[in-house]
Motif scaffolding. Sequence first.
Motif, short mmCIF file in Angstrom:
data_model
loop_
_atom_site.label_atom_id
_atom_site.label_comp_id
_atom_site.label_asym_id
_atom_site.label_seq_id
_atom_site.Cartn_x
_atom_site.Cartn_y
_atom_site.Cartn_z
N MET A 30 55.90 67.49 35.13
CA MET A 30 55.24 66.26 34.67
C MET A 30 55.68 65.96 33.24
O MET A 30 55.80 66.86 32.43
N THR A 31 55.93 64.69 32.94
CA THR A 31 56.38 64.30 31.61
C THR A 31 55.30 64.59 30.58
O THR A 31 54.12 64.27 30.78
N GLU A 32 55.70 65.18 29.45
CA GLU A 32 54.76 65.60 28.43
C GLU A 32 54.26 64.43 27.60
O GLU A 32 55.01 63.49 27.31
N ARG A 33 53.00 64.48 27.19
CA ARG A 33 52.42 63.45 26.33
C ARG A 33 51.69 64.13 25.18
O ARG A 33 51.02 65.14 25.36
N ILE A 34 51.83 63.54 23.98
CA ILE A 34 51.11 64.06 22.83
C ILE A 34 50.55 62.90 22.01
O ILE A 34 50.96 61.76 22.17
N SER A 35 49.61 63.22 21.14
CA SER A 35 49.05 62.24 20.22
C SER A 35 49.87 62.26 18.93
O SER A 35 50.12 63.32 18.37
N CYS A 63 50.42 57.99 12.75
CA CYS A 63 51.30 57.32 11.78
C CYS A 63 50.90 57.73 10.37
O CYS A 63 49.73 57.58 9.98
N PRO A 64 51.82 58.27 9.56
CA PRO A 64 51.47 58.70 8.21
C PRO A 64 51.19 57.54 7.26
O PRO A 64 50.60 57.74 6.20
N ALA A 65 51.58 56.32 7.65
CA ALA A 65 51.37 55.18 6.77
C ALA A 65 49.99 54.55 6.94
O ALA A 65 49.29 54.27 5.96
N CYS A 66 49.58 54.32 8.20
CA CYS A 66 48.30 53.63 8.44
C CYS A 66 47.27 54.51 9.13
O CYS A 66 46.15 54.07 9.37
N ARG A 67 47.68 55.75 9.50
CA ARG A 67 46.81 56.73 10.14
C ARG A 67 46.40 56.32 11.56
O ARG A 67 45.47 56.87 12.12
N ARG A 68 47.08 55.39 12.15
CA ARG A 68 46.79 54.99 13.52
C ARG A 68 47.29 56.05 14.49
O ARG A 68 48.37 56.61 14.30
N GLU A 69 46.51 56.32 15.52
CA GLU A 69 46.88 57.31 16.53
C GLU A 69 47.57 56.62 17.71
O GLU A 69 47.13 55.57 18.17
N HIS A 70 48.65 57.25 18.19
CA HIS A 70 49.37 56.73 19.34
C HIS A 70 49.52 57.84 20.38
O HIS A 70 49.71 59.01 20.03
N LEU A 71 49.44 57.48 21.65
CA LEU A 71 49.70 58.43 22.73
C LEU A 71 51.17 58.24 23.14
O LEU A 71 51.54 57.17 23.62
N TYR A 72 51.97 59.27 22.93
CA TYR A 72 53.42 59.15 23.14
C TYR A 72 53.85 60.00 24.33
O TYR A 72 53.44 61.16 24.46
N THR A 73 54.66 59.42 25.19
CA THR A 73 55.19 60.12 26.35
C THR A 73 56.65 60.46 26.10
O THR A 73 57.43 59.61 25.69
N ALA A 74 57.00 61.71 26.35
CA ALA A 74 58.37 62.15 26.12
C ALA A 74 59.34 61.38 27.01
O ALA A 74 59.05 61.17 28.20
N PRO A 75 60.47 60.93 26.48
CA PRO A 75 61.45 60.23 27.31
C PRO A 75 62.16 61.19 28.25
O PRO A 75 62.22 62.40 28.00
N PRO A 135 62.78 66.19 26.08
CA PRO A 135 62.59 67.09 24.95
C PRO A 135 61.20 67.69 24.95
O PRO A 135 60.24 67.07 25.43
N ALA A 136 61.09 68.92 24.45
CA ALA A 136 59.79 69.57 24.33
C ALA A 136 59.11 69.06 23.06
O ALA A 136 59.59 69.33 21.95
#
Length: 230
Positions: free
Chosen positions: A1-6, A9-21, A33-34
């Motif tokens: 299963m493709t990995e996802r992490i939170s 952003c260091p500039a605005c502190r907004r959190e994003h849920l990112y899925t590995a390509p 990529p791991a």
Amino acid sequence: MTERISVCCPACRREHLYTAPSFPCACGASVSPALDRHGTATAVTHDVRAEDWMSLRCAACGRRDEWPYPELGCPCGTVLRVPVTGGSAAAAGVTETEGPRQQRPRFPPVAIRTARDAVTAAALYLRWLGYRDIRRADQRPPSGVGLAARGLLAQVEPTVRPASLRDVECLWLTAMTESAGCVYFSLAGYAGDARARADDLGVPLFVLDLTGTAQPVNSLADELDGGTLR
């Protein structure tokens, strides 16, 4: 299963849920990529560079290929480098090896949000066409990013600047010295004289739209898009 992490952003502190390509290995498996769950995303403050690639090993066959580091565009305008753990990769499923052109599946585009995404989209498209061993080019082009495969040089212009006559001629000259074919990808299209010169020199031109799809610009690109796998 493709990995996802939170990713924060260091500039605005907004959190994003990112899925590995996922990237296609020549053996038919998909590799990703791991992602480093304990790492910190960093802001990318320089232009996309051919040196900023990671080496990924396919867990299915052991093959190593180079791919751009994963990046994420934040709505605040910051481009984030997503942290990865070393150069390992996990197998994300195995697909059948591609056959003749008439059996080739539809190209799965990758949305372009950053300059890095444009390079990735071009590399994936070349893989879909059948070119293998795609890597960064030995010689860095005057602008954009250079990619290379066996018998082919490609240039990607990931900025909003249309490719110029000089850009096309430089790519063609470099390919000539290496006895290779060449192809150009641009996000913002081409100057009129660049298109005319490309036709004279036999350089296929593509425009990358924001969905990550390569759209043929001249008849040479149409022929390449509809050709058989190499």
